[in-house]
Design an enzyme around this catalytic site. Structure first.
Site, PDB file in Angstrom:
ATOM      1  N   PHE A 136       0.872  -1.174   0.000  1.00  0.00           N
ATOM      2  CA  PHE A 136       0.000   0.000   0.000  1.00  0.00           C
ATOM      3  C   PHE A 136       0.905   1.219   0.000  1.00  0.00           C
ATOM      4  O   PHE A 136       2.083   1.138   0.376  1.00  0.00           O
ATOM      5  CB  PHE A 136      -0.902  -0.007   1.241  1.00  0.00           C
ATOM      6  CG  PHE A 136      -2.360  -0.221   0.941  1.00  0.00           C
ATOM      7  CD1 PHE A 136      -2.784  -1.048  -0.078  1.00  0.00           C
ATOM      8  CD2 PHE A 136      -3.342   0.402   1.703  1.00  0.00           C
ATOM      9  CE1 PHE A 136      -4.133  -1.259  -0.338  1.00  0.00           C
ATOM     10  CE2 PHE A 136      -4.682   0.205   1.459  1.00  0.00           C
ATOM     11  CZ  PHE A 136      -5.087  -0.628   0.427  1.00  0.00           C
ATOM     12  N   GLN A 250      -8.070  13.860   4.519  1.00  0.00           N
ATOM     13  CA  GLN A 250      -7.351  13.147   3.466  1.00  0.00           C
ATOM     14  C   GLN A 250      -8.175  13.083   2.186  1.00  0.00           C
ATOM     15  O   GLN A 250      -9.325  12.626   2.197  1.00  0.00           O
ATOM     16  CB  GLN A 250      -7.020  11.727   3.914  1.00  0.00           C
ATOM     17  CG  GLN A 250      -6.193  10.958   2.897  1.00  0.00           C
ATOM     18  CD  GLN A 250      -5.689   9.644   3.450  1.00  0.00           C
ATOM     19  OE1 GLN A 250      -6.431   8.671   3.485  1.00  0.00           O
ATOM     20  NE2 GLN A 250      -4.442   9.608   3.883  1.00  0.00           N
ATOM     21  N   HIS A 252      -8.288  11.200  -1.051  1.00  0.00           N
ATOM     22  CA  HIS A 252      -7.765  10.005  -1.707  1.00  0.00           C
ATOM     23  C   HIS A 252      -7.511  10.348  -3.169  1.00  0.00           C
ATOM     24  O   HIS A 252      -8.343  10.991  -3.823  1.00  0.00           O
ATOM     25  CB  HIS A 252      -8.779   8.863  -1.601  1.00  0.00           C
ATOM     26  CG  HIS A 252      -8.206   7.518  -1.888  1.00  0.00           C
ATOM     27  ND1 HIS A 252      -7.837   7.134  -3.160  1.00  0.00           N
ATOM     28  CD2 HIS A 252      -7.943   6.453  -1.083  1.00  0.00           C
ATOM     29  CE1 HIS A 252      -7.375   5.892  -3.117  1.00  0.00           C
ATOM     30  NE2 HIS A 252      -7.425   5.463  -1.874  1.00  0.00           N
ATOM     31  N   LEU A 270     -14.813   5.726  -4.322  1.00  0.00           N
ATOM     32  CA  LEU A 270     -13.419   5.319  -4.226  1.00  0.00           C
ATOM     33  C   LEU A 270     -13.054   4.221  -5.230  1.00  0.00           C
ATOM     34  O   LEU A 270     -13.778   3.253  -5.397  1.00  0.00           O
ATOM     35  CB  LEU A 270     -13.132   4.809  -2.812  1.00  0.00           C
ATOM     36  CG  LEU A 270     -11.670   4.519  -2.482  1.00  0.00           C
ATOM     37  CD1 LEU A 270     -10.866   5.799  -2.496  1.00  0.00           C
ATOM     38  CD2 LEU A 270     -11.574   3.844  -1.121  1.00  0.00           C
ATOM     39  N   GLU A 273      -7.084   1.857  -3.284  1.00  0.00           N
ATOM     40  CA  GLU A 273      -5.632   1.943  -3.430  1.00  0.00           C
ATOM     41  C   GLU A 273      -5.031   0.609  -3.831  1.00  0.00           C
ATOM     42  O   GLU A 273      -3.912   0.551  -4.341  1.00  0.00           O
ATOM     43  CB  GLU A 273      -5.016   2.431  -2.119  1.00  0.00           C
ATOM     44  CG  GLU A 273      -3.539   2.743  -2.213  1.00  0.00           C
ATOM     45  CD  GLU A 273      -3.079   3.625  -1.077  1.00  0.00           C
ATOM     46  OE1 GLU A 273      -2.001   3.352  -0.533  1.00  0.00           O
ATOM     47  OE2 GLU A 273      -3.787   4.592  -0.746  1.00  0.00           O
ATOM     48  N   ARG A 304      -0.556   9.445   0.074  1.00  0.00           N
ATOM     49  CA  ARG A 304      -1.787   9.870  -0.580  1.00  0.00           C
ATOM     50  C   ARG A 304      -1.826  11.377  -0.832  1.00  0.00           C
ATOM     51  O   ARG A 304      -2.330  11.826  -1.863  1.00  0.00           O
ATOM     52  CB  ARG A 304      -2.991   9.437   0.251  1.00  0.00           C
ATOM     53  CG  ARG A 304      -3.238   7.942   0.198  1.00  0.00           C
ATOM     54  CD  ARG A 304      -4.401   7.516   1.074  1.00  0.00           C
ATOM     55  NE  ARG A 304      -4.670   6.091   0.893  1.00  0.00           N
ATOM     56  CZ  ARG A 304      -5.629   5.444   1.527  1.00  0.00           C
ATOM     57  NH1 ARG A 304      -6.398   6.080   2.398  1.00  0.00           N
ATOM     58  NH2 ARG A 304      -5.824   4.164   1.310  1.00  0.00           N
ATOM     59  N   HIS A 368     -11.886  11.620   1.545  1.00  0.00           N
ATOM     60  CA  HIS A 368     -12.005  10.197   1.867  1.00  0.00           C
ATOM     61  C   HIS A 368     -11.951   9.886   3.359  1.00  0.00           C
ATOM     62  O   HIS A 368     -12.616   8.970   3.836  1.00  0.00           O
ATOM     63  CB  HIS A 368     -10.890   9.433   1.149  1.00  0.00           C
ATOM     64  CG  HIS A 368     -10.851   7.971   1.438  1.00  0.00           C
ATOM     65  ND1 HIS A 368     -11.941   7.144   1.233  1.00  0.00           N
ATOM     66  CD2 HIS A 368      -9.860   7.169   1.915  1.00  0.00           C
ATOM     67  CE1 HIS A 368     -11.624   5.905   1.558  1.00  0.00           C
ATOM     68  NE2 HIS A 368     -10.368   5.894   1.986  1.00  0.00           N
ATOM     69  N   ARG A 403      -3.062   9.947   6.739  1.00  0.00           N
ATOM     70  CA  ARG A 403      -3.220   8.544   7.131  1.00  0.00           C
ATOM     71  C   ARG A 403      -2.504   7.600   6.175  1.00  0.00           C
ATOM     72  O   ARG A 403      -2.617   7.719   4.962  1.00  0.00           O
ATOM     73  CB  ARG A 403      -4.708   8.174   7.183  1.00  0.00           C
ATOM     74  CG  ARG A 403      -4.950   6.716   7.542  1.00  0.00           C
ATOM     75  CD  ARG A 403      -6.421   6.443   7.741  1.00  0.00           C
ATOM     76  NE  ARG A 403      -7.195   6.565   6.525  1.00  0.00           N
ATOM     77  CZ  ARG A 403      -7.331   5.606   5.603  1.00  0.00           C
ATOM     78  NH1 ARG A 403      -6.715   4.450   5.751  1.00  0.00           N
ATOM     79  NH2 ARG A 403      -8.081   5.803   4.535  1.00  0.00           N
TER      80      ARG A 403
END
Length: 600
Positions: A136, A250, A252, A270, A273, A304, A368, A403
Site C-alpha cells: 500500500f 485526506q 484520496h 473510491l 488503493e 496519498r 475520503h 493517514r
C-alpha cells in the site's frame, strides 16, 4: 437494558413530546468496526452494552474500506516489524501523531489479525498458507492483509457474526442528536427512531462514540451522503470534549470521475488503493506517466497527499481530462490476476461498461478520511468528559497529518479492544441501572421539543439545498489547496449558510430524508467551522493540509490544534506533540522506504 413504554407528556411536562425511555449499562453509538469491536470486548468481559446504528445491521461505512488492513506479520517480508510499521505511520503523519496511539495500534495489530482469522475472516493466503500481504502507498514493506478488494466488508461481517454469537443487543435505524452531558459527565443520549419518528431517551453512565468521520462535508467524497457527516465529533464537542487536528482531511487520489452515462452516485466513489498496490499506473491526458516527475522513487505508491496534489497539479496545468481527472491503468496486468486480486473493482467497472483488463478509468482526488476528531487518551478512550469515550474515525491521533493506507481498519480493532477493556475495568454494579439527574431530564425535554419544532419548520428552504451549499463551501475553500483569504471567505459563506437555517422548510415527517438532512446540517455546520478555523490557524503546509501562502513545513508547528466550545463560541488552542519511544525513533532513523521496483 430496560426499555419502557413511551412516556405520556401529560404525566410530566405538558409540552414535552412522547418518548421511549431505555436504560442501558453501556451505550455504543456507531455500528461499524470500531463500535462492534468495543462491544465484543465488553461482552467477553461480562459487561452488557447496547449498540445503536443509523442503518441496518452490518450496513456501515467500514464495508467501503476495500483494500486492506495493516499488521506487521512479515508473511512476505520477514524483516518487517511493528516498529517499522510505527515509523511509516509517523512518517506519513508528518510527526504530529499521538505516540501512544501509534504504538498501541502497531504493536497490537498482529494479534488482532490472528484473532480475526480465528473468528473466520477469510484472508487471502499465500501458497504456503500464510495470510497474504500487499503493498500500500508509503509502506516500507508488504504489510497490508486483505480479502480481495472487499476487506472492510469481510471485516464487518466477521465482527457482526462474533457479536451475534455473543448475543450483543443491537438497535438499528436510530439517530442520536444530543448527548446528555453537563460538560463534566455524560448521562446518556437522546435521539429518534428513523423508522417511526419516535423520540428515544437512553440512560447510560458509559457512552462510547464510534460514529465515523466527516469527509462528507465535501462535495466530492467517497462516502454515502448520509454518513461521515461529523456526527461523532459534533456530539462530543457539544458535550464538552475537545476536538483535534480538524484541518487534516485526506483526499484520496483516486475517486471516480463522473461519466455522463453513469448515475450521479458514482461521482467521487473510491477506486481502492489496491489497484495501485497491485501495479496500477497514473497517466495524464497527454499519455505521460506523470508521477515520474513528482516521486520517481515511489511513483504511484507515494503518500496519498503527494499523489493527490500531483493529480490536482496536472489538472490545473491543463494536462487533465475533459472531465477534470487523469487516467488509472492496470491493463498491463493479466485479466486473471485482476479478476482474482481486484474482483469488486473489476465487476463494478464491467457493470458500467468498462473493462479494467483492457482500458484505463478516469480518476480524481476525493475527500475520503478525516484524520481529525475527538481528542482522547488512547490507553482508555477517555475524552475528558467523565463516562464518555470515543474510538475509530471519530477520534484524532493515530494518523497525524495524513493517514497511511490500511491503518484505518487497523485502528478500529486495535483501539476498540482497548477501549472495551478499559470500560469493563471501571464498570461497577451501580452502572447496571443508571439514574438521570433532574437537569439532564430537562435537557432531554428541551431537545425533544426542539426536534419536534424542527420537523414542523415552515420556511421555504429545503435542508438538502443548504447541505449542497455547505459542501460547495468546503470544496472551494478548504480543499486540497488553501490560503488565508480563501479560508476567510469560506467562514463568511458558512455563516451565511447558518443564517439560512432559520428559513428551513420541512413537512412534519420525522421519518423523512429531509428531517435527517436537517439534523446532519447542524452537525456539519459545527465541524465545518472547526475545519476552516483550524486550517486558518495552522500557518504551514503539512501532510494533507497544504497552504499556498505557507508552502513549507515549519518545525515550530509540530503541534496539534485543539478546538473546544467556549462561553462565546468556538475557541482554539495549540498543544505540543509527544515524542516517539526510543525503539520507534531508532526505526525512524533507519530510514526504511518502499522499493517500488518490486511491482515492475
Amino acid at each position: 437494558m430496560t426499555p419502557t413504554p413511551p412516556t405520556d407528556p401529560s404525566e410530566t411536562d405538558g409540552d414535552v413530546p412522547e418518548y421511549e425511555e431505555v436504560t442501558v449499562p453501556v451505550l455504543v453509538i456507531g455500528a461499524g468496526a470500531a463500535g462492534a469491536r468495543t462491544a465484543i470486548e465488553l461482552a467477553e468481559q461480562g459487561v452488557d452494552s447496547l449498540v445503536i446504528g443509523k442503518r441496518s445491521h452490518g450496513d456501515a461505512h467500514t464495508t467501503w474500506a476495500a483494500g486492506g488492513i495493516n499488521a506487521a506479520l512479515g508473511s512476505l517480508d520477514e524483516e518487517d516489524d511493528w516498529r517499522i510499521h510505527a515509523a511509516d505511520t509517523y512518517d506519513e503523519g508528518h510527526f504530529i501523531n499521538d505516540p501512544d496511539a501509534v504504538e498501541l495500534t502497531t504493536k497490537h495489530m498482529p494479534d488482532r489479525i490472528r484473532e480475526l482469522a480465528d473468528w473466520g475472516m477469510p484472508f487471502d493466503r499465500t501458497e504456503d498458507g500464510k495470510i497474504n500481504q500487499r503493498y500500500f502507498g508509503a509502506q516500507s514493506f508488504r504489510r497490508t492483509c486483505f480479502v480481495g478488494d472487499r476487506t472492510g466488508e469481510a471485516l464487518l461481517e466477521t465482527l457482526v457474526s462474533k457479536a451475534q454469537e455473543l448475543e450483543i443487543p443491537y438497535r438499528e435505524n436510530v439517530m442520536v442528536t444530543r448527548l446528555l452531558s453537563d460538560g463534566n459527565r455524560v448521562h446518556g443520549a437522546v435521539g429518534y427512531d428513523m423508522d417511526d419518528g419516535q423520540f428515544v431517551l437512553f440512560e447510560a453512565n458509559h457512552v462510547v462514540l464510534a460514529a465515523g468521520g466527516y469527509s462528507a462535508l465535501y462535495d466530492r467524497h467517497s462516502s454515502r451522503d448520509e454518513e461521515n457527516n461529523g456526527d461523532g465529533a459534533a456530539l462530543a464537542y457539544e458535550a464538552g470534549a475537545e476536538l483535534m487536528d480538524l484541518e487534516f482531511v485526506q483526499f484520496h487520489p483516486t475517486g471516480m470521475v463522473q461519466d455522463p452515462d453513469w448515475n450521479e452516485e458514482w461521482s467521487g466513489r473510491l477506486v481502492t488503493e489496491a489497484v495501485r498496490g497491485e501495479g496500477g499506473r497514473l497517466f495524464n491526458a497527454d499519455g505521460e506517466r506523470f508521477m515520474e516527475n513528482y516521486s520517481p522513487n515511489q511513483m504511484e505508491l507515494d503518500a496519498r497527499d503527494v499523489v493527490a496534489r500531483a493529480i490536482a497539479q496536472e489538472v490545473r496545468e491543463g494536462r487533465g481530462t475533459d472531465n477534470g481527472g487523469v487516467y488509472l491503468d492496470i491493463s498491463h496486468r493479466e485479466r486473471e490476476f485482476i479478476e482474482e486480486r481486484l474482483p469488486r473493482m473489476y465487476e463494478r467497472f464491467q457493470n458500467l461498461g468498462l473493462d479494467l483488463a483492457e482500458e484505463a478509468v478516469e480518476v480524481a482526488p476525493t475527500a475520503h478520511y478525516s484524520m481529525g476528531g475527538v481528542d482522547i487518551d488512547f490507553n482508555t478512550g477517555e475524552t475528558g468528559v467523565e463516562g464518555l469515550y470515543a474510538v475509530g474515525e471519530t477520534v484524532a491521533g493515530v494518523h497525524g497529518a495524513n493517514r497511511l493506507g490500511g491503518n484505518s481498519l487497523a485502528e478500529t480493532v486495535a483501539i476498540g479492544k482497548l477501549v472495551g477493556d478499559h470500560v469493563a475495568s471501571v464498570f461497577d454494579a451501580g452502572d447496571e441501572n443508571p439514574t438521570l439527574p433532574a437537569g439532564m431530564q430537562s435537557l432531554a425535554g428541551r431537545e425533544f421539543r426542539s426536534l419536534a419544532d424542527l420537523a414542523e419548520s415552515d420556511g421555504d428552504v429545503p435542508p438538502a439545498e443548504l447541505l449542497a451549499e455547505l459542501r460547495d463551501v468546503m470544496e472551494d475553500h478548504a480543499g486540497i489547496l488553501r490560503d488565508e483569504e480563501s479560508l476567510d471567505d469560506g467562514l463568511e459563506k458558512l455563516a451565511a449558510v447558518r443564517e439560512k437555517t432559520a428559513e428551513l422548510g420541512l413537512d412534519g415527517d420525522r421519518t423523512s430524508r429531509a428531517f435527517e438532512d436537517a439534523i446532519d446540517l447542524a452537525f456539519m455546520l459545527t465541524v465545518a467551522e472547526g475545519v476552516l478555523r483550524s486550517a486558518k490557524r495552522r500557518t504551514e503546509s503539512r501532510g494533507a493540509h497544504y497552504r499556498t501562502d505557507y508552502e513549507e513545513t515549519d518545525e515550530e508547528w509540530r503541534k496539534n490544534v485543539l478546538v473546544h466550545r467556549g462561553d462565546t463560541g468556538m475557541e482554539l488552542r495549540d498543544r505540543a506533540v509527544g515524542l516517539p519511544s526510543e525503539e520507534v525513533q531508532e526505526a525512524i532513523d533507519e530510514g526504511h522506504e518502499l522499493e517500488y521496483h518490486h511491482l515492475e
